[in-house]
Design a protein around this motif. Structure first.
Motif, PDB file in Angstrom:
ATOM      1  N   ASN A  37       0.820  -1.203   0.000  1.00 54.86           N
ATOM      2  CA  ASN A  37       0.000   0.000   0.000  1.00 54.86           C
ATOM      3  C   ASN A  37       0.854   1.254   0.000  1.00 54.86           C
ATOM      4  OD1 ASN A  37      -2.707  -1.176   0.152  1.00 54.86           O
ATOM      5  ND2 ASN A  37      -2.090  -1.878   2.177  1.00 54.86           N
ATOM      6  N   GLY A  38       0.568   2.152  -0.944  1.00 65.20           N
ATOM      7  CA  GLY A  38       1.188   3.463  -0.962  1.00 65.20           C
ATOM      8  C   GLY A  38       0.271   4.491  -0.334  1.00 65.20           C
ATOM      9  N   ARG A  57      10.103   4.099  -0.767  1.00 65.96           N
ATOM     10  CA  ARG A  57       9.705   3.261   0.362  1.00 65.96           C
ATOM     11  C   ARG A  57      10.237   1.851   0.161  1.00 65.96           C
ATOM     12  NH1 ARG A  57       5.002   6.467  -0.351  1.00 65.96           N
ATOM     13  NH2 ARG A  57       4.589   7.754   1.482  1.00 65.96           N
ATOM     14  N   ILE A  58      10.666   1.248   1.271  1.00 66.77           N
ATOM     15  CA  ILE A  58      11.147  -0.133   1.272  1.00 66.77           C
ATOM     16  C   ILE A  58      10.081  -0.991   1.935  1.00 66.77           C
ATOM     17  CG2 ILE A  58      13.063  -1.663   1.831  1.00 66.77           C
ATOM     18  CD1 ILE A  58      13.891   0.666   0.106  1.00 66.77           C
ATOM     19  N   VAL A  62      10.254   0.911  -3.773  1.00 70.88           N
ATOM     20  CA  VAL A  62       9.235   1.513  -4.637  1.00 70.88           C
ATOM     21  C   VAL A  62       9.466   3.021  -4.662  1.00 70.88           C
ATOM     22  CG1 VAL A  62       6.772   1.748  -5.100  1.00 70.88           C
ATOM     23  CG2 VAL A  62       7.623  -0.289  -3.926  1.00 70.88           C
ATOM     24  N   GLY A  63       9.566   3.573  -5.860  1.00 69.76           N
ATOM     25  CA  GLY A  63       9.686   5.012  -6.024  1.00 69.76           C
ATOM     26  C   GLY A  63       8.365   5.613  -6.472  1.00 69.76           C
ATOM     27  N   TYR A  64       8.074   6.827  -6.003  1.00 67.36           N
ATOM     28  CA  TYR A  64       6.783   7.459  -6.248  1.00 67.36           C
ATOM     29  C   TYR A  64       6.968   8.794  -6.968  1.00 67.36           C
ATOM     30  CZ  TYR A  64       4.997   4.035  -2.926  1.00 67.36           C
ATOM     31  OH  TYR A  64       4.659   2.859  -2.288  1.00 67.36           O
ATOM     32  N   ALA A  65       5.856   9.295  -7.461  1.00 62.70           N
ATOM     33  CA  ALA A  65       5.884  10.535  -8.239  1.00 62.70           C
ATOM     34  C   ALA A  65       6.167  11.756  -7.390  1.00 62.70           C
ATOM     35  CB  ALA A  65       4.545  10.711  -8.969  1.00 62.70           C
ATOM     36  N   ASP A  66       5.994  11.674  -6.076  1.00 63.66           N
ATOM     37  CA  ASP A  66       6.282  12.819  -5.212  1.00 63.66           C
ATOM     38  C   ASP A  66       7.699  12.803  -4.661  1.00 63.66           C
ATOM     39  OD1 ASP A  66       6.008  10.655  -3.582  1.00 63.66           O
ATOM     40  OD2 ASP A  66       4.563  11.548  -2.211  1.00 63.66           O
ATOM     41  N   GLY A  67       8.552  11.912  -5.167  1.00 60.32           N
ATOM     42  CA  GLY A  67       9.949  11.867  -4.755  1.00 60.32           C
ATOM     43  C   GLY A  67      10.246  10.985  -3.578  1.00 60.32           C
ATOM     44  N   VAL A  68       9.274  10.230  -3.087  1.00 57.16           N
ATOM     45  CA  VAL A  68       9.465   9.369  -1.920  1.00 57.16           C
ATOM     46  C   VAL A  68       9.897   7.978  -2.380  1.00 57.16           C
ATOM     47  CG1 VAL A  68       8.343   8.369   0.114  1.00 57.16           C
ATOM     48  CG2 VAL A  68       7.763  10.675  -0.618  1.00 57.16           C
TER      49      VAL A  68
END
Length: 940
Positions: A63-64, A91-92, A83-89
């Motif tokens: 879940n993001g 997460r492992i 996992v890389g996200y569009a807001d620059g975060v």
């Protein structure tokens, strides 16, 4: 004045997505199994789904939050997934249970690529902000930031044998970074096009994919480039030597003295028969097959040959060239046949998929390659290919397509009992029902370019309006097309139920509104009973413009028709005479709805406005303008509107990806619902008003449920204003920093701000309590006796501590390692000295030595100039140096001793293995000798 209370609407289920085309597909091994062709992780809007391709079931969801997934990568052990996200975060997640282990915030824009080191301890993330951040996953901290590219980063690769990082960017450059000294020691500048992907094969061959039909291969870190077996021709060697001398004239040879004097980067050539642009390059883990796709339906495959196969192919080409030379008339041509890079690859037959390819991965076992492809039409397919022969065709063996539409959803409808949801796309219509708390596709109905839909009373049939002008009636239980009626000469753009639910009314692009009645045809035909449900045309109405929306008022007295001329005509439902016209929108009205009491009508248009009208006189009560967050022309436009049952609250969906809840009486926005990653295309509210369903061009269908939690409007507005104000800021200027190529990895975020506030409050409380204790000791000395102690602060009871220093220890240990440097960086300077005093107390007590060293080193580094200028901090720093250095030397000795012992154990184990291997070889040799010495018996 009374304040109206509202109930909060919260996001619920997400369904309809197989895989989004925003990131890549990756294979995973799960539940202790080896890497197989069954489990694959794919992006699904802001989440990541783990699909079992064999069972076609979703096994796990990572879940993001709100931003879309942009890239995926798994570590070498497949225990964690980044996992890389569009807001620059970044997460492992843990593959075992799907929990989020750590979050890194280091990019101002979307994360474009992620790469794990082989051991899994370090992670490199590249962003569209042209920066690379190296993270330590074990310590949950950022190491450093590399700044040198001028465009978005497309790929990063660790070259661990040389402690090097290779990065490519859309600025046409490939850079080599020394991770020890944190600088770029070489740049490949041979490309004229954007470099979209790179791959490393055979240990020293770099493949660069460009935004053209050219794919270059480079030899890097190869000490045998000048050997006879090298695939370089004489001309290429001369060109590389001239380029090296040319670079030396301009001083671009800095790596020889600083990194590796033997480093070479020589272009070898390109892959043969490459007829597509390169979007991504994929190499299987065994380095037997390399695949290339360029955003089309085709995947180009090449077999990476082994040394024996290379020699065999080279000898064939050499013999063929000699035969041609003997036949040719020119016998004086002594052209030498040399080995080229084309001899190392064999072209396989391309794979043509059913839709455009988004990403793919390759897994090969025993010369059988399985290529799993994530298509742009929301489908996962797997092909099987025998790579023994280059003319073999790929065979489709698995696919996942039922849980989603091939195109975006154009229409949504809720059944009258609220248990089923009808979604309509270009190629199919699907019925969704809840099963074990999850919406699953119960029925798929094939259709041809449907635009609108409606449930027939009874929930057994549905009617679809299509682009070819037909009204298709489906039996949901039998999953069959009952009848198809020629409705309009053009598109059927809208359908609604007639008053009394005895029929439907449709509007089309042929400028006609048609009124239909439900009809059952019963009878016998050749001894078979006929029970067919169809439509009978009752009347029709000609309008001056194309019809976009049709809606009856709940009291069945009025009929509202939205036309292409930006007006809404309100007619009497029985006589079809004009009551009044609603005009004021700048663009055509795309959606409208009427309240339950038939007193209000709302209209939405592409002019980014919602108008609330009175149904009594046709006057405009209010004009609501949607303020797009990005303020782009493409974000303008209201796409869907619908009232909630028995209220004047209504939902709106727009092109800026946001669902909003409004109050039509107070003309206020109540709540903003974020989640969709693209334009919202359809909406439907359940008959009981307990949930609303929305669909978007991101292929997702989402439900938003009404909760029992009260919502205070003022608090909601304050929270939205705070979110806008807490957007990520640029990196601050670090005192004394002169290297523009390397920077700190962290960024200022709401989490770091919250951590700084917590630390400041704790330091203030610590100072107050320490001063109170000192005053208590002085009073005791003056009185010459033990006085009653001061009361303990209530926070100390909450943290279960007895002294201020223990309270500070509890506070600092709660700071996440990923947020520590950002918090220290934004800590005001007047609190820095107080924090150093606390660290010196920790060091004196022997607490948290590694934490103390890390904080003290970081603070001294960024405030070095201020510490030199001030005199009140010298005593604290000297105290830190005295206590910390001694403790760090002790830890260093312990680590060194442990490392020596482990190395000694490893050598002992290796020596035993060598002895056992030697004895096994000797036994095999003795057996072979005995077989040779056996006499040969003849039976002649």
């Amino acid at each position: 004045m009374t304040t109206r209370q509202y109930l909060r609407v919260a996001p619920s289920e997400i369904f309809g997505v197989v895989g989004s085309s925003t990131a890549n597909i990756i294979p995973l091994k799960c539940y202790g199994q080896n890497l197989t062709d069954n489990f694959f992780a794919v992006p699904a809007c802001e989440n990541v789904y783990l699909w079992n391709l064999r069972t076609r079931e979703k096994n796990l969801v990572f879940n993001g939050e709100k931003s879309a997934v942009t890239c995926l990568v798994a570590d070498s052990s497949h225990k964690n997934i980044a996992v890389g996200y569009a807001d620059g975060v970044v997460r492992i997640f843990s593959v075992q249970d799907g929990s989020c282990l750590v979050s890194f915030i280091g990019h101002k824009t979307a994360v474009s690529c992620l790469t794990f080191e082989d051991g899994g301890s370090n992670l490199a993330s590249g962003g569209k902000d042209s920066e690379i951040v190296i993270w330590n996953v074990t310590d949950e901290t950022g190491l450093f930031r590399l700044k040198g590219h001028k465009g978005p980063i497309s790929k990063c690769l660790f070259y661990q044998s040389k402690n090097c990082l290779i990065s490519s960017s859309k600025d046409t450059y490939v850079k080599f970074w020394d991770l020890g000294t944190q600088h770029c020691f070489h740049t490949l500048i041979g490309s004229q096009y954007e470099i979209l992907d790179i791959a490393l094969i055979k240990g020293s061959m770099l493949v660069t994919g460009q935004n053209s039909q050219k794919l270059s291969l480079w030899s890097i870190f190869d000490e045998n480039n000048d050997s006879d077996n090298s695939p370089l021709s004489k001309k290429q060697k001369v060109d590389s030597l001239e380029k090296k001398n040319f670079d030396g004239l301009f001083g671009d040879d800095e790596d020889e003295g600083t990194f590796n004097a033997n480093f070479k980067a020589v272009e070898l050539g390109g892959l043969p028969n490459l007829e597509i642009k390169t979007c991504s390059i994929v190499v299987d883990p065994n380095e037997r097959v390399i695949g290339i796709h360029g955003g089309t339906k085709f995947i180009r495959l090449y077999k990476i040959l082994k040394e024996e196969e290379i020699k065999k192919q080279f000898n064939k080409r050499k013999a063929k060239a000699k035969r041609k030379k003997n036949i040719a008339e020119d016998d004086n041509d002594d052209h030498e046949i040399v080995r080229t890079v084309e001899d190392e690859f064999q072209t396989l037959k391309s794979i043509e998929c059913m839709s455009k390819v988004d990403s793919f991965c390759i897994f090969i076992k025993e010369d059988i390659a399985k290529i799993t492809v994530l298509l742009k039409n929301n489908t996962i397919v797997q092909y099987e290919l025998d790579v023994k022969h280059k003319h073999n065709d790929a065979v489709l063996c698995q696919s996942i397509s039922i849980p989603g539409h091939r195109s975006f959803v154009r229409s949504l409808s809720c059944s009258y009992d609220g248990l089923s949801i009808l979604s309509v796309g270009d190629q199919s219509a699907k019925i969704w029902r809840s099963f074990k708390g999850e919406q699953r596709c119960a029925t798929t109905l094939p259709c041809n370019a449907a635009l609108c839909s409606v449930f027939v009373p009874g929930n057994n049939h549905c009617i679809l309006g299509t682009k070819n002008g037909k009204l298709d009636i489906f039996d949901i239980d039998k999953q069959t097309l009952t009848s198809s009626v020629d409705g309009h000469d053009g598109f059927v753009k809208c359908i609604c139920l007639s008053p009394g639910q005895i029929g439907i009314t449709s509007g089309g692009s042929d400028k006609e509104v048609k009124f239909w009645d439900f009809e059952h045809i019963r009878g016998d035909k050749q001894a078979e009973s006929i029970n067919m449900f169809t439509l009978a045309l009752r009347r029709k109405l000609q309008m001056p413009e194309e019809i976009l929306c049709v809606k009856y008022s709940p009291d069945s007295k009025r009929l509202a028709i939205a036309l292409l001329d930006s007006t809404v005509q309100v007619l009497f439902a029985d006589s079809l005479k004009l009551v009044f016209s609603l005009y004021g929108h700048e663009f055509p009205v795309t959606c409208l709805d009427i309240s339950y009491d038939s007193t209000l009508i709302i209209t939405g248009s592409n002019d980014r406005t919602i108008r609330i009208w009175s149904m009594e006189f046709g006057s405009c009560n209010k004009r609501l303008k949607i303020a797009s967050e990005k303020d782009l022309p493409s974000d303008r436009g209201i796409t869907c509107l619908q009232f909630m049952p028995k209220s004047h609250l209504f939902f709106s969906g727009s092109k800026d990806h946001i669902v909003r809840l409004w109050d039509a009486d107070n003309f206020e926005k109540i709540i903003t619902l974020r989640g969709h990653q693209d334009e919202i295309t359809a909406m439907s509210v359940s008959p009981d008003g307990m949930y609303v369903v929305t669909a978007s061009k991101d292929r997702s269908i989402r439900t938003w449920e009404k909760t029992k939690e009260p919502l205070v409007l003022e608090e909601e507005q304050e929270n939205e204003a705070e979110e806008k104000g807490n957007e990520a800021e640029d990196l601050p200027v670090i005192p004394g920093e002169v290297n523009k190529e390397v920077a700190l990895p962290g960024m200022k975020t709401p989490l770091t701000i919250k951590t700084v506030d917590t630390l400041i409050e704790a330091l203030d409380l610590y100072k107050t309590e320490v001063e109170q204790l000192e005053d208590y000791k002085l009073n005791c000395e003056k009185a010459g006796k033990e006085l009653p102690p001061p009361p303990v602060h209530p926070i100390f009871f909450a943290y279960r501590v007895n002294s201020p220093i223990e309270y500070m220890r509890k506070i600092v240990l709660r700071i996440k390692p990923s947020e520590l440097e950002g918090a220290l960086l934004h800590l005001p300077y007047n609190y820095v000295l107080d924090f150093l005093k606390v660290i010196s107390e920790f060091a004196e007590l022997g607490w948290e030595t590694e934490f103390n060293e890390k904080c003290a080193t970081f603070l001294v580094k960024i405030h070095f100039g201020q510490f030199l200028a001030s005199t009140n901090c010298h005593q604290v720093i000297e105290k830190l140096r005295k206590n910390l250095f001694q403790q760090m030397y002790h830890i260093k000795d312990m680590v060194g001793f442990t490392k020596m012992v482990s190395n000694l154990h490893q050598r002992t184990i290796e020596s035993r293995e060598e002895v056992s291997m030697y004895t096994d070889l000797m036994k095999k040799r003795r057996r072979s000798r005995k077989k040779i010495q056996q006499p040969i018996v003849s039976f002649s």
